[in-house]
Design a protein around this motif. Structure first.
Motif, PDB file in Angstrom:
ATOM      1  N   THR A 163      39.719   4.857  10.997  1.00 13.09           N
ATOM      2  CA  THR A 163      39.389   3.777  10.066  1.00 13.09           C
ATOM      3  C   THR A 163      39.840   4.221   8.680  1.00 13.09           C
ATOM      4  OG1 THR A 163      37.455   3.311  11.459  1.00 13.09           O
ATOM      5  CG2 THR A 163      37.501   2.316   9.247  1.00 13.09           C
ATOM      6  N   HIS A 164      40.735   3.445   8.071  1.00 13.84           N
ATOM      7  CA  HIS A 164      41.357   3.940   6.839  1.00 13.84           C
ATOM      8  C   HIS A 164      41.809   2.803   5.929  1.00 13.84           C
ATOM      9  CE1 HIS A 164      44.933   3.080   9.278  1.00 13.84           C
ATOM     10  NE2 HIS A 164      45.555   2.896   8.118  1.00 13.84           N
ATOM     11  N   ILE A 165      42.112   3.149   4.691  1.00 10.85           N
ATOM     12  CA  ILE A 165      42.668   2.190   3.720  1.00 10.85           C
ATOM     13  C   ILE A 165      44.141   2.489   3.517  1.00 10.85           C
ATOM     14  CG2 ILE A 165      42.643   1.354   1.319  1.00 10.85           C
ATOM     15  CD1 ILE A 165      39.894   2.011   0.993  1.00 10.85           C
ATOM     16  N   ASP A 166      44.936   1.404   3.411  1.00 10.93           N
ATOM     17  CA  ASP A 166      46.318   1.504   2.945  1.00 10.93           C
ATOM     18  C   ASP A 166      46.328   1.252   1.440  1.00 10.93           C
ATOM     19  OD1 ASP A 166      46.931   1.593   5.642  1.00 10.93           O
ATOM     20  OD2 ASP A 166      48.087  -0.272   5.652  1.00 10.93           O
ATOM     21  N   ALA A 167      46.852   2.179   0.685  1.00 15.20           N
ATOM     22  CA  ALA A 167      47.058   1.958  -0.757  1.00 15.20           C
ATOM     23  C   ALA A 167      48.407   1.279  -0.953  1.00 15.20           C
ATOM     24  CB  ALA A 167      47.024   3.300  -1.487  1.00 15.20           C
ATOM     25  N   VAL A 193      42.420  -2.567   5.050  1.00 12.63           N
ATOM     26  CA  VAL A 193      41.573  -1.612   5.775  1.00 12.63           C
ATOM     27  C   VAL A 193      41.821  -1.849   7.263  1.00 12.63           C
ATOM     28  CG1 VAL A 193      39.257  -0.676   6.075  1.00 12.63           C
ATOM     29  CG2 VAL A 193      39.841  -1.862   3.949  1.00 12.63           C
ATOM     30  N   GLU A 194      42.199  -0.794   7.970  1.00 14.10           N
ATOM     31  CA  GLU A 194      42.565  -0.920   9.383  1.00 14.10           C
ATOM     32  C   GLU A 194      41.614  -0.132  10.281  1.00 14.10           C
ATOM     33  OE1 GLU A 194      46.459   0.534   8.558  1.00 14.10           O
ATOM     34  OE2 GLU A 194      47.360  -1.457   8.473  1.00 14.10           O
ATOM     35  N   ASN A 195      41.577  -0.542  11.550  1.00 12.75           N
ATOM     36  CA  ASN A 195      40.775   0.156  12.567  1.00 12.75           C
ATOM     37  C   ASN A 195      39.282   0.144  12.263  1.00 12.75           C
ATOM     38  OD1 ASN A 195      43.146   0.844  13.970  1.00 12.75           O
ATOM     39  ND2 ASN A 195      43.385   2.750  12.830  1.00 12.75           N
TER      40      ASN A 195
END
Ligand SMILES: [Zn+2]
Length: 231
Positions: free
Chosen positions: A57-61, A184-186
């Motif tokens: 679970t993470h953010i793409d900047a 925000v993915e996953n």
């Protein structure tokens, strides 16, 4: 009345970072977590962690796709903490189908500056399996309309808002990150957040907290949501 701060009211929207159960985007680094020191041998326990900036679970900047775009350490923490959230139930969408503006339009009055839009497809139940790789993905035109409504953060319970190796490439990434937005993915447990949203007199708040990785294009996050009484 203030929101409850009891532990049970916080919904964890984060997949555990478990190397034995993780879906890695094709070509991304593997997740490795192993003991570097142990209490029997060393008197203390320390693990060594090797992880991509887009694992779990993470953010793409913006700098994930945009030259000179903001890196993850440049995103103001205030933009990521206690954001009002909208969860949209898209569980009727099939594997490999496109989420279009028609699926989202009825929520448009709730989309505004500072809200986090969470697209709930139910795909988190496939986490760590092959079925996770083929998911409903977002139409670029719908992404443009979401941004036009003022939303800057779009979260999903899938691997990407774009189809893997699809004809539209990374169009949704380029659209959202190019506008200075965040993806925000996953995410997981959006069903529990949706149940809270359906309770009367409450507003959903969510936080996605990245590591401050200097110059990096994304970061694993701890994502969580809770309800805040509005009356
Ligand atoms: Zn990513």
């Amino acid at each position: 009345m203030m929101s409850s701060s009891s532990e049970s009211s916080v919904i964890d929207l984060t997949h555990p970072l478990d190397p034995s159960k993780v879906t890695i985007y094709p070509g991304d680094p593997q997740l490795i977590c192993r003991p570097a020191a142990t209490i029997p041998q060393d008197g203390y326990s320390v693990h060594s962690l090797s992880i991509g900036t887009h694992t779990g679970t993470h953010i793409d900047a913006p700098s994930h796709f945009i030259v000179n775009g903001a890196s993850i350490d440049q995103i103001p923490l205030g933009a990521l903490i206690a954001c009002p959230a909208i969860v949209i139930d898209l569980t009727y969408k099939e594997a490999g189908s496109k989420i279009v503006w028609d699926d989202l339009a009825k929520y448009s009055s709730k989309m505004k500056e500072g809200t986090m839009l969470l697209l709930y497809t139910g795909w988190s139940t496939h986490w760590g399996t092959n079925a996770y790789m083929k998911y409903p993905y977002l139409d670029r035109n719908a992404a443009e309309k979401i941004l036009a409504a003022g939303v800057k953060i779009v979260g999903l319970d899938t691997l990407s808002p774009d189809e893997i190796d699809g004809p539209e490439g990374y169009g949704v990434h380029e659209t959202i990150l190019g506008a200075g937005g965040l993806i925000v993915e996953n995410l997981t447990n959006l069903n529990a957040l949706l149940e809270l949203e359906e309770e009367n007199g409450t507003e959903l708040l969510t936080s996605v907290v990245p590591l401050s990785l200097t110059g990096c294009d994304g970061s694993p996050v701890r994502a969580f949501g809770w309800k805040c009484a509005t009356v």
